[in-house]
Enzyme design. Structure first.
Site, short mmCIF file in Angstrom:
data_model
loop_
_atom_site.label_atom_id
_atom_site.label_comp_id
_atom_site.label_asym_id
_atom_site.label_seq_id
_atom_site.Cartn_x
_atom_site.Cartn_y
_atom_site.Cartn_z
N LYS A 136 -12.24 15.68 64.26
CA LYS A 136 -10.76 16.02 63.70
C LYS A 136 -10.42 16.85 64.41
O LYS A 136 -10.76 18.87 64.44
CB LYS A 136 -10.34 16.58 62.21
CG LYS A 136 -9.87 17.18 62.41
CD LYS A 136 -9.03 17.42 60.37
CE LYS A 136 -7.75 17.74 60.20
NZ LYS A 136 -7.57 17.82 58.83
N LYS B 16 -9.73 12.11 64.60
CA LYS B 16 -8.17 12.61 64.63
C LYS B 16 -7.87 13.47 65.15
O LYS B 16 -8.37 14.24 65.16
CB LYS B 16 -8.00 12.64 62.59
CG LYS B 16 -6.90 12.62 62.42
CD LYS B 16 -6.65 13.57 61.08
CE LYS B 16 -5.69 14.01 60.88
NZ LYS B 16 -5.78 14.93 59.86
C1 PBG Z 1 -5.07 18.04 55.55
C2 PBG Z 1 -4.98 16.54 56.55
C3 PBG Z 1 -4.02 17.27 57.67
C4 PBG Z 1 -3.10 16.09 58.27
C5 PBG Z 1 -4.53 15.04 57.11
N1 PBG Z 1 -4.86 16.63 56.37
C6 PBG Z 1 -3.09 18.44 58.84
C7 PBG Z 1 -3.81 19.77 59.09
O1 PBG Z 1 -5.04 19.65 59.22
O2 PBG Z 1 -3.25 20.30 59.27
C8 PBG Z 1 -2.56 15.52 59.27
C9 PBG Z 1 -2.28 14.01 59.18
C10 PBG Z 1 -0.89 14.03 59.98
O3 PBG Z 1 -0.33 14.60 60.32
O4 PBG Z 1 -0.20 12.90 59.60
N2 PBG Z 1 -6.38 18.79 55.99
#
Ligand code: PBG
Length: 335
Positions: free
Chosen positions: A202, A255
């Site tokens: 991520k 992601k």
């Molecule tokens: C929370 C999380 C996030 C997303 C999914 N889970 C945001 C982040 O990490 O700031 C992002 C999903 C999206 O942008 O559609 N941990």
């Protein structure tokens, strides 16, 4: 015009000469079973709020979600992922509400599984919606994100989701060692059948902006770069994925999706574990905005982006377009 001295024996265009030939030879096909549908939920009754940076997507109370899910299930979508918007006054520095037995997510899971037992519920395990500081982990007095203290809370949160009936708990926090710790905590609570889908690679991405608008979960100070990955790196993604597999992940994720197809492809080629990709909020917003301006053909671009994510190696795809894409696939199958 140049004349050919040899007969042209290789004519790749023959394999594209008709719709039927193209259809038969197509290497990748999208299916409704590829999609996970993320939804934004909030406390209350019979309320639904628009999210300006994600036109067409809303935050809604559980009762409204349940009626939307009738349609979701009818379309053949197999999985949903609820994300909670929590009132500011309910947040604290230890994200206490994240593991409350009667918390918003825990109640949502129970009600969804009661009404739609076959629908897979995949829950987000990270502290940001519940944390007064807006970070995925607990923040120390000096502003550091505390790893091991956070993992303890994540374990309680994952167990509370498992007890409520979540099919997959999905740690998205990027703390070290959380997959192994959560596996142990789930097993210790008799939840051997609760699966873990790890957000393994991520990235610290600017494409999450609209999601943070949706949940009011942006960090109050600093950024997420000490835990989410540097967009410059792919070797690091391989390490994160291999650790999560060793620690017991049942599936992993890359992601965002479209800007990271090289990472997705490498992960999918290297590891024998289901890999998913998240077409995140910013990817959704870009396509919708361009289509609203008449600059892109919405249906074609939605399907092409999802097909590309699948071609790169995603076994399943998290997408806000899940319902829309399912309808397009139905339409196309009738033509
Ligand atoms: C929370 C999380 C996030 C997303 C999914 N889970 C945001 C982040 O990490 O700031 C992002 C999903 C999206 O942008 O559609 N941990």
């Amino acid at each position: 015009m140049q004349e050919f001295s040899l007969p042209l024996t290789r004519r790749p265009r023959r394999n594209r000469k008709s719709k039927a030939v193209r259809e038969m030879l197509s290497e990748t096909k999208l299916s409704v079973s590829d999609f996970v549908y993320p939804v934004f939920i909030m406390d209350g009754n019979n309320k639904e709020e628009a999210i300006p940076s994600m036109p067409g997507i809303t935050r809604k109370t559980i009762d409204i979600l349940l009626s939307e899910l009738e349609e979701v299930v009818k379309l053949g979508i197999l999985a949903i992922a609820p994300f909670p918007a929590i009132a500011e006054e309910l947040k604290d520095s230890k994200a206490t509400l994240s593991y409350a037995e009667d918390g918003l997510v825990q109640r949502a899971i129970r009600q969804i599984k009661e009404k739609f037992p076959q629908l897979l519920v995949m829950t987000d395990v990270a502290l940001d919606p519940f944390n007064a500081e807006g970070h995925d982990g607990i923040v120390s007095a000096t502003g550091e994100i505390l790893n091991d203290e956070t993992v303890e809370v994540l374990c309680k949160m994952a167990v509370s989701h498992g007890k409520a009936g979540a099919d997959f708990v999905c740690p998205s926090d990027m703390m070290d060692g959380r997959i192994g710790a959560i596996r142990e905590a789930l097993d210790g609570a008799g939840l051997e059948n609760t699966s873990i889908m790890a957000y393994s690679a991520k990235y610290a991405s600017a494409f999450y902006g609209p999601f943070r608008d949706a949940l009011g979960s942006a960090p109050k100070a600093g950024d997420k770069k000490t835990y989410q990955m540097d967009p410059a790196n792919v070797r690091e993604a391989m390490l994160e994925v291999s650790l999560d597999i060793e620690e017991g992940a049942d599936a992993v994720m890359v992601k965002p999706a479209l800007p990271y197809l090289d990472v997705l492809s490498k992960v999918a080629d290297t590891f024998d574990i289901p890999v998913s990709a998240y077409q995140v909020s910013g990817e959704y917003a870009m396509i919708v905005a361009a289509a609203q301006n008449g600059w892109l053909d919405r249906k074609a671009v939605v399907l092409e982006s999802l097909l590309s994510i699948k071609r790169a190696g995603a076994r399943f795809i998290w997408t806000y377009f899940a319902k829309e894409a399912a309808m397009y696939l139905l339409e196309n199958s009738k033509n």
